[in-house]
Design a protein around this motif. Structure first.
Motif, PDB file in Angstrom:
ATOM      1  N   THR A 174      26.760 -17.556 -40.838  1.00  0.00           N
ATOM      2  CA  THR A 174      25.543 -17.478 -41.637  1.00  0.00           C
ATOM      3  C   THR A 174      24.476 -18.327 -40.976  1.00  0.00           C
ATOM      4  O   THR A 174      24.766 -19.352 -40.350  1.00  0.00           O
ATOM      5  CB  THR A 174      25.801 -17.984 -43.065  1.00  0.00           C
ATOM      6  N   VAL A 175      23.282 -17.899 -41.133  1.00  0.00           N
ATOM      7  CA  VAL A 175      22.146 -18.626 -40.539  1.00  0.00           C
ATOM      8  C   VAL A 175      22.187 -20.082 -41.012  1.00  0.00           C
ATOM      9  O   VAL A 175      22.328 -20.362 -42.209  1.00  0.00           O
ATOM     10  CB  VAL A 175      20.806 -17.958 -40.927  1.00  0.00           C
ATOM     11  N   GLY A 176      22.082 -21.015 -40.054  1.00  0.00           N
ATOM     12  CA  GLY A 176      22.036 -22.435 -40.381  1.00  0.00           C
ATOM     13  C   GLY A 176      23.399 -23.102 -40.406  1.00  0.00           C
ATOM     14  O   GLY A 176      23.479 -24.325 -40.560  1.00  0.00           O
ATOM     15  N   TYR A 177      24.511 -22.359 -40.267  1.00  0.00           N
ATOM     16  CA  TYR A 177      25.857 -22.936 -40.293  1.00  0.00           C
ATOM     17  C   TYR A 177      26.457 -22.867 -38.895  1.00  0.00           C
ATOM     18  O   TYR A 177      26.638 -21.780 -38.342  1.00  0.00           O
ATOM     19  CB  TYR A 177      26.744 -22.181 -41.280  1.00  0.00           C
ATOM     20  N   SER A 178      26.735 -24.043 -38.314  1.00  0.00           N
ATOM     21  CA  SER A 178      27.273 -24.107 -36.946  1.00  0.00           C
ATOM     22  C   SER A 178      28.619 -23.421 -36.865  1.00  0.00           C
ATOM     23  O   SER A 178      29.388 -23.390 -37.836  1.00  0.00           O
ATOM     24  CB  SER A 178      27.406 -25.561 -36.495  1.00  0.00           C
ATOM     25  N   THR A 179      28.955 -22.900 -35.692  1.00  0.00           N
ATOM     26  CA  THR A 179      30.224 -22.227 -35.485  1.00  0.00           C
ATOM     27  C   THR A 179      30.712 -22.501 -34.085  1.00  0.00           C
ATOM     28  O   THR A 179      29.949 -22.975 -33.219  1.00  0.00           O
ATOM     29  CB  THR A 179      30.069 -20.711 -35.726  1.00  0.00           C
ATOM     30  N   LYS A 180      32.014 -22.211 -33.843  1.00  0.00           N
ATOM     31  CA  LYS A 180      32.629 -22.466 -32.539  1.00  0.00           C
ATOM     32  C   LYS A 180      33.343 -21.225 -32.060  1.00  0.00           C
ATOM     33  O   LYS A 180      33.954 -20.497 -32.848  1.00  0.00           O
ATOM     34  CB  LYS A 180      33.637 -23.619 -32.625  1.00  0.00           C
ATOM     35  N   LEU A 181      33.317 -21.062 -30.731  1.00  0.00           N
ATOM     36  CA  LEU A 181      34.091 -20.022 -30.061  1.00  0.00           C
ATOM     37  C   LEU A 181      35.118 -20.721 -29.189  1.00  0.00           C
ATOM     38  O   LEU A 181      34.781 -21.628 -28.422  1.00  0.00           O
ATOM     39  CB  LEU A 181      33.176 -19.138 -29.209  1.00  0.00           C
ATOM     40  N   LEU A 182      36.402 -20.311 -29.302  1.00  0.00           N
ATOM     41  CA  LEU A 182      37.487 -20.985 -28.608  1.00  0.00           C
ATOM     42  C   LEU A 182      38.286 -20.011 -27.759  1.00  0.00           C
ATOM     43  O   LEU A 182      38.503 -18.863 -28.160  1.00  0.00           O
ATOM     44  CB  LEU A 182      38.436 -21.661 -29.603  1.00  0.00           C
ATOM     45  N   CYS A 183      38.771 -20.522 -26.570  1.00  0.00           N
ATOM     46  CA  CYS A 183      39.691 -19.764 -25.715  1.00  0.00           C
ATOM     47  C   CYS A 183      40.425 -20.757 -24.841  1.00  0.00           C
ATOM     48  O   CYS A 183      40.053 -21.934 -24.778  1.00  0.00           O
ATOM     49  CB  CYS A 183      38.956 -18.714 -24.874  1.00  0.00           C
ATOM     50  N   SER A 184      41.482 -20.301 -24.144  1.00  0.00           N
ATOM     51  CA  SER A 184      42.212 -21.170 -23.223  1.00  0.00           C
ATOM     52  C   SER A 184      42.439 -20.432 -21.923  1.00  0.00           C
ATOM     53  O   SER A 184      42.622 -19.211 -21.906  1.00  0.00           O
ATOM     54  CB  SER A 184      43.555 -21.595 -23.841  1.00  0.00           C
ATOM     55  N   VAL A 185      42.471 -21.205 -20.815  1.00  0.00           N
ATOM     56  CA  VAL A 185      42.573 -20.614 -19.485  1.00  0.00           C
ATOM     57  C   VAL A 185      43.441 -21.496 -18.617  1.00  0.00           C
ATOM     58  O   VAL A 185      43.543 -22.703 -18.844  1.00  0.00           O
ATOM     59  CB  VAL A 185      41.152 -20.448 -18.872  1.00  0.00           C
ATOM     60  N   ARG A 186      44.097 -20.885 -17.634  1.00  0.00           N
ATOM     61  CA  ARG A 186      44.851 -21.647 -16.658  1.00  0.00           C
ATOM     62  C   ARG A 186      44.500 -21.157 -15.271  1.00  0.00           C
ATOM     63  O   ARG A 186      44.024 -20.035 -15.087  1.00  0.00           O
ATOM     64  CB  ARG A 186      46.346 -21.536 -16.913  1.00  0.00           C
ATOM     65  N   GLY A 187      44.827 -22.015 -14.266  1.00  0.00           N
ATOM     66  CA  GLY A 187      44.538 -21.651 -12.881  1.00  0.00           C
ATOM     67  C   GLY A 187      44.565 -22.888 -12.017  1.00  0.00           C
ATOM     68  O   GLY A 187      44.374 -24.018 -12.497  1.00  0.00           O
ATOM     69  N   PHE A 188      44.867 -22.744 -10.754  1.00  0.00           N
ATOM     70  CA  PHE A 188      44.883 -23.844  -9.801  1.00  0.00           C
ATOM     71  C   PHE A 188      44.301 -23.366  -8.475  1.00  0.00           C
ATOM     72  O   PHE A 188      44.709 -22.314  -7.967  1.00  0.00           O
ATOM     73  CB  PHE A 188      46.302 -24.338  -9.588  1.00  0.00           C
ATOM     74  N   PRO A 189      43.369 -24.091  -7.925  1.00  0.00           N
ATOM     75  CA  PRO A 189      42.696 -25.290  -8.438  1.00  0.00           C
ATOM     76  C   PRO A 189      41.996 -25.037  -9.787  1.00  0.00           C
ATOM     77  O   PRO A 189      41.806 -23.895 -10.178  1.00  0.00           O
ATOM     78  CB  PRO A 189      41.703 -25.636  -7.351  1.00  0.00           C
ATOM     79  N   LYS A 190      41.617 -26.122 -10.445  1.00  0.00           N
ATOM     80  CA  LYS A 190      41.011 -26.009 -11.762  1.00  0.00           C
ATOM     81  C   LYS A 190      39.793 -25.101 -11.682  1.00  0.00           C
ATOM     82  O   LYS A 190      38.881 -25.328 -10.881  1.00  0.00           O
ATOM     83  CB  LYS A 190      40.615 -27.395 -12.251  1.00  0.00           C
ATOM     84  N   PRO A 191      39.765 -24.079 -12.510  1.00  0.00           N
ATOM     85  CA  PRO A 191      38.645 -23.135 -12.434  1.00  0.00           C
ATOM     86  C   PRO A 191      37.361 -23.707 -13.029  1.00  0.00           C
ATOM     87  O   PRO A 191      37.401 -24.593 -13.894  1.00  0.00           O
ATOM     88  CB  PRO A 191      39.150 -21.936 -13.235  1.00  0.00           C
ATOM     89  N   LYS A 192      36.247 -23.160 -12.594  1.00  0.00           N
ATOM     90  CA  LYS A 192      34.939 -23.531 -13.128  1.00  0.00           C
ATOM     91  C   LYS A 192      34.628 -22.595 -14.289  1.00  0.00           C
ATOM     92  O   LYS A 192      34.802 -21.389 -14.192  1.00  0.00           O
ATOM     93  CB  LYS A 192      33.877 -23.400 -12.033  1.00  0.00           C
ATOM     94  N   ILE A 193      34.168 -23.167 -15.394  1.00  0.00           N
ATOM     95  CA  ILE A 193      33.931 -22.399 -16.615  1.00  0.00           C
ATOM     96  C   ILE A 193      32.433 -22.205 -16.802  1.00  0.00           C
ATOM     97  O   ILE A 193      31.637 -23.158 -16.696  1.00  0.00           O
ATOM     98  CB  ILE A 193      34.529 -23.117 -17.843  1.00  0.00           C
TER      99      ILE A 193
END
Length: 466
Positions: free
Chosen positions: A380-399
């Protein structure tokens, strides 16, 4: 001839007849006795009923002396065997001096119990003592002691009753309180005296308190000099009894006099040390040996409660340099300080060529791969929210985060966090134009991966606005 004895028999018969005649002569007397009984039978009946109620008890029994001293005599007795219906009101105790018959009661009130202490007597007097039971019928016959009693305390041989735990050596530590109670018996009160090793006690160090039954030896803070053999002596009118107890005051021992390294070979070290000069006034029960690596300086115990004056320390580490120290032990514990070896023992390295095995290194490189995808969200307008995910890789990937295929970058409206492969994008107080397709892209030298989700930002309902 036969006619003559016949009258003799008759005469013999007449004599008993005369006896019968004499018998009835006293008969009128008993006949006179029932006559008054018949005249006043009603008066005789109550007389018979009242007579037992007014009869005194029989004499008390088993009178004897329980105890005596210089000015009193304690007697006890048992109640009369016959008491009667009127009961027993109490006892009167009477005394008189030997050689007189001037009996005097010593108790003002009747004595209820069967024990009495005759007080305030003169030492050396010989007293005759008797006890009389009293009830409504009067005084009973007295019971008297068979012999006069000499008013003087009975001399009882003194005897020290040394407790079992004091018959052996009594051990206490330096600084502790010593409070020993020794009971005794004897009459009159024995004269008590104490000695230490045959000499008089020091009143500054040892306090003695004696009662009629025991004597107490008290030391407020024990010192090693208080050790010794204490003797207690009792005296009563030429009789004497003695008992002794051994007191040992101990403390922690001192350290061994010296410690030295005798030999070093392989991974072993041979040590020797000498007994401590101060054993704490008791025997040494063992030793504790510790080692310390020169690199760390930390001490570790290798032997405890060891009884010999030499030891071999094994399983030492090659290349390390060691020092050793030894503590003394007795029944109080371990010495506060230790004797440390002046020399050091170095465990030399032997000529061993180490060839490490060949291991094929594992290739841990990996292209980025998302293990948790983004999910479509609505807010809803004015209410903060989050988007979440997980990733793996070597060397550490750039997000990188993108909105509608456009890289978000350092826009302050968005907060980007990536820790331990967990990536999150916080959209602070989204507006009507913040909805769209959001993507997360991870890339390294071995590849890249991208995932997307849709964010729908709904306006605030009209009711809320009103």
């Amino acid at each position: 001839m036969p006619s003559k004895p016949a009258p003799i028999k008759k005469a013999a018969k007449k004599e008993p007849e005369k006896k019968e005649e004499t018998a009835p002569e006293p008969a009128p007397e008993p006949a006179a006795e029932p006559a008054p009984v018949e005249e006043a039978p009603a008066e005789a009946a109550p007389a018979e009923g009242e007579a037992p109620a007014e009869e005194p008890t029989s004499a008390p029994v088993d009178l004897f002396v329980e105890d005596k001293n210089d000015n009193s005599v304690t007697i006890i007795w048992s109640q009369p065997e016959t008491i009667g219906d009127s009961g027993l009101d109490g006892y009167v105790i009477e005394v008189c001096k030997d050689g007189t018959e001037d009996w005097k009661a010593v108790n003002e009130d009747l004595q209820k119990s069967s024990r009495y202490v005759i007080k305030n007597q003169t030492t050396g007097d010989r007293l005759k003592i008797r006890v009389v039971a009293v009830n409504e019928g009067g005084r009973s016959p007295p019971v008297t002691l068979p012999e006069p009693v000499l008013v003087k305390e009975v001399a009882d041989r003194p005897k020290v009753r040394l407790p079992r735990f004091l018959r052996q050596r009594y051990v206490a530590q330096v600084g502790e309180k010593v409070n020993l109670t020794v009971p005794f018996t004897g009459k009159p009160k024995p004269e008590v005296s104490w000695t230490k090793n045959g000499a008089a006690l020091d009143p500054k160090r040892v306090n003695i308190r004696s009662t009629d039954r025991d004597s107490i030896l008290f030391i407020r803070a024990a010192e090693r000099d208080d050790s010794g053999v204490y003797e207690m002596c009792l005296k009563v009118e030429g009789f004497e009894d003695k008992a002794s107890l051994t007191l040992q005051i101990v403390e922690l021992p001192g350290p061994p006099a010296s410690v030295k390294i005798v030999d070093t070979w392989g991974f072993n070290v041979a040590l020797e040390w000498t007994a401590p000069k101060d054993n704490g006034n008791t025997e040494i029960t063992g030793y504790t040996i510790q080692k310390a690596d020169k690199k760390t300086g930390d001490w570790f115990t290798v032997l405890e409660h060891y009884h010999r004056l030499n030891a071999t320390i094994s399983d030492l580490i090659m290349g390390n340099t060691y020092k050793f120290r030894v503590f003394s032990e007795n029944k109080c514990g371990m010495s506060e300080s230790a004797a440390v070896s002046k020399e050091e023992a170095k465990i030399l390295k032997t000529g061993i060529d180490y060839k490490p095995p060949d291991y094929k290194e594992h290739d841990f490189t990996e292209a980025p791969k998302f293990t948790t995808s983004l999910s479509d969200r609505a807010t809803t307008v004015g209410y903060s929210t989050k988007l979440l995910c997980s990733v793996r890789g070597f060397p550490k990937p750039k997000i990188e985060w993108m909105k509608n295929q456009m890289i978000i970058g350092d826009d302050p409206k968005f907060r980007q966090i990536c820790v331990q492969g967990i990536c999150s994008l916080e959209i602070r107080k989204p507006g009507n134009f913040d909805g769209g397709v959001y993507s997360c892209r991870a890339k390294n030298d071995h590849g890249e991966a991208i995932i997307s989700c849709k964010l729908d930002v709904k306006p605030v309902p009209d009711a809320d606005k009103k």
